[in-house]
Design a protein around this motif. Structure first.
Motif, PDB file in Angstrom:
ATOM      1  N   VAL A 261      51.624  52.714  69.233  1.00 27.44           N
ATOM      2  CA  VAL A 261      50.843  52.599  70.465  1.00 27.44           C
ATOM      3  C   VAL A 261      50.244  53.965  70.755  1.00 27.44           C
ATOM      4  N   THR A 262      48.907  54.002  70.849  1.00 32.72           N
ATOM      5  CA  THR A 262      48.226  55.257  71.158  1.00 32.72           C
ATOM      6  C   THR A 262      47.348  55.061  72.381  1.00 32.72           C
ATOM      7  N   GLN A 263      47.204  56.130  73.151  1.00 32.76           N
ATOM      8  CA  GLN A 263      46.377  56.055  74.343  1.00 32.76           C
ATOM      9  C   GLN A 263      45.448  57.256  74.355  1.00 32.76           C
ATOM     10  N   ALA A 264      44.142  56.970  74.470  1.00 30.62           N
ATOM     11  CA  ALA A 264      43.139  58.023  74.543  1.00 30.62           C
ATOM     12  C   ALA A 264      42.059  57.597  75.527  1.00 30.62           C
ATOM     13  N   ASP A 265      41.729  58.464  76.435  1.00 32.63           N
ATOM     14  CA  ASP A 265      40.684  58.186  77.426  1.00 32.63           C
ATOM     15  C   ASP A 265      40.910  56.861  78.140  1.00 32.63           C
ATOM     16  N   SER A 266      42.095  56.622  78.610  1.00 33.08           N
ATOM     17  CA  SER A 266      42.515  55.410  79.326  1.00 33.08           C
ATOM     18  C   SER A 266      42.334  54.125  78.519  1.00 33.08           C
ATOM     19  N   GLN A 267      42.256  54.245  77.195  1.00 30.35           N
ATOM     20  CA  GLN A 267      42.200  53.096  76.286  1.00 30.35           C
ATOM     21  C   GLN A 267      43.493  53.070  75.473  1.00 30.35           C
ATOM     22  N   THR A 268      44.142  51.924  75.440  1.00 29.98           N
ATOM     23  CA  THR A 268      45.382  51.793  74.689  1.00 29.98           C
ATOM     24  C   THR A 268      45.120  51.001  73.419  1.00 29.98           C
ATOM     25  N   SER A 269      45.644  51.497  72.303  1.00 29.43           N
ATOM     26  CA  SER A 269      45.478  50.832  71.017  1.00 29.43           C
ATOM     27  C   SER A 269      46.858  50.556  70.432  1.00 29.43           C
ATOM     28  N   ILE A 270      47.065  49.318  70.000  1.00 27.21           N
ATOM     29  CA  ILE A 270      48.346  48.923  69.409  1.00 27.21           C
ATOM     30  C   ILE A 270      48.082  48.458  67.983  1.00 27.21           C
ATOM     31  N   THR A 271      48.780  49.062  67.032  1.00 26.71           N
ATOM     32  CA  THR A 271      48.646  48.658  65.631  1.00 26.71           C
ATOM     33  C   THR A 271      50.027  48.382  65.057  1.00 26.71           C
ATOM     34  N   THR A 272      50.080  47.474  64.085  1.00 27.26           N
ATOM     35  CA  THR A 272      51.345  47.141  63.434  1.00 27.26           C
ATOM     36  C   THR A 272      51.218  47.354  61.942  1.00 27.26           C
ATOM     37  N   SER A 273      52.339  47.574  61.289  1.00 23.72           N
ATOM     38  CA  SER A 273      52.340  47.774  59.847  1.00 23.72           C
ATOM     39  C   SER A 273      52.250  46.468  59.080  1.00 23.72           C
ATOM     40  N   ASP A 274      52.581  45.360  59.734  1.00 26.90           N
ATOM     41  CA  ASP A 274      52.573  44.066  59.074  1.00 26.90           C
ATOM     42  C   ASP A 274      51.919  43.039  59.987  1.00 26.90           C
ATOM     43  N   PRO A 275      50.634  42.735  59.791  1.00 25.75           N
ATOM     44  CA  PRO A 275      49.959  41.806  60.690  1.00 25.75           C
ATOM     45  C   PRO A 275      50.249  40.341  60.399  1.00 25.75           C
ATOM     46  N   ALA A 276      51.184  40.054  59.499  1.00 30.94           N
ATOM     47  CA  ALA A 276      51.495  38.662  59.151  1.00 30.94           C
ATOM     48  C   ALA A 276      52.008  37.919  60.365  1.00 30.94           C
ATOM     49  N   SER A 277      51.564  36.685  60.505  1.00 33.32           N
ATOM     50  CA  SER A 277      52.027  35.859  61.621  1.00 33.32           C
ATOM     51  C   SER A 277      53.230  35.046  61.194  1.00 33.32           C
ATOM     52  N   PRO A 278      54.092  34.680  62.133  1.00 33.06           N
ATOM     53  CA  PRO A 278      55.277  33.878  61.788  1.00 33.06           C
ATOM     54  C   PRO A 278      54.854  32.485  61.352  1.00 33.06           C
ATOM     55  N   PRO A 279      55.674  31.835  60.521  1.00 30.90           N
ATOM     56  CA  PRO A 279      55.335  30.482  60.082  1.00 30.90           C
ATOM     57  C   PRO A 279      55.398  29.503  61.259  1.00 30.90           C
ATOM     58  N   PRO A 280      54.577  28.461  61.223  1.00 26.86           N
ATOM     59  CA  PRO A 280      54.618  27.475  62.312  1.00 26.86           C
ATOM     60  C   PRO A 280      55.985  26.821  62.405  1.00 26.86           C
ATOM     61  N   GLU A 281      56.391  26.481  63.636  1.00 25.45           N
ATOM     62  CA  GLU A 281      57.719  25.898  63.844  1.00 25.45           C
ATOM     63  C   GLU A 281      57.829  24.480  63.307  1.00 25.45           C
ATOM     64  N   ASN A 282      56.707  23.766  63.208  1.00 24.45           N
ATOM     65  CA  ASN A 282      56.778  22.390  62.759  1.00 24.45           C
ATOM     66  C   ASN A 282      56.684  22.254  61.248  1.00 24.45           C
ATOM     67  N   GLY A 283      56.563  23.374  60.527  1.00 24.50           N
ATOM     68  CA  GLY A 283      56.525  23.349  59.067  1.00 24.50           C
ATOM     69  C   GLY A 283      55.129  23.152  58.501  1.00 24.50           C
ATOM     70  N   ALA A 284      54.111  22.932  59.344  1.00 28.58           N
ATOM     71  CA  ALA A 284      52.751  22.752  58.859  1.00 28.58           C
ATOM     72  C   ALA A 284      52.109  24.094  58.589  1.00 28.58           C
ATOM     73  N   ASP A 285      51.242  24.156  57.620  1.00 31.44           N
ATOM     74  CA  ASP A 285      50.541  25.405  57.302  1.00 31.44           C
ATOM     75  C   ASP A 285      49.206  25.484  57.962  1.00 31.44           C
TER      76      ASP A 285
END
Length: 100
Positions: free
Chosen positions: A76-100
């Motif tokens: 999390v970085t903040q510059a000039d009242s702007q906040t930026s959030i980055t992650t090392s792994d943008p993968a989303s969790p698998p759906p709960e119902n098993g569908a892709d």
């Protein structure tokens, strides 16, 4: 000859499965209410039925999923009242119902 109640209770306890109520779900079992993310002990038959309906997931399955997930870093970085959030792994969790 009558059955020994302690033996019967031990047998029932051995048949119980620990499950977790899934996000956005609510469960009422044996007169008790269970909200999302609550752990519940159910019979094997009840747990299989509720897993198939998408209301719960077995605790052992959830633990295996967590073990398989690698660590994730968040920055999390903040510059000039702007906040930026980055992650090392943008993968989303698998759906709960098993569908892709």
């Amino acid at each position: 000859m009558a059955k020994d109640k302690t033996t019967e209770a031990a047998s029932e306890a051995a048949d119980l499965v620990s499950v977790v109520v899934l996000k956005g779900k609510h469960l009422r079992h044996d007169g008790e209410d269970y909200a999302q993310n609550t752990r519940v002990q159910l019979s094997e038959a009840d747990s299989k039925r509720l897993i198939a309906l998408g209301f719960v997931k077995s605790l052992s399955d959830l633990q295996q999923e967590l073990e398989g997930a690698g660590p994730q870093e968040v920055s999390v970085t903040q510059a000039d009242s702007q906040t930026s959030i980055t992650t090392s792994d943008p993968a989303s969790p698998p759906p709960e119902n098993g569908a892709d």
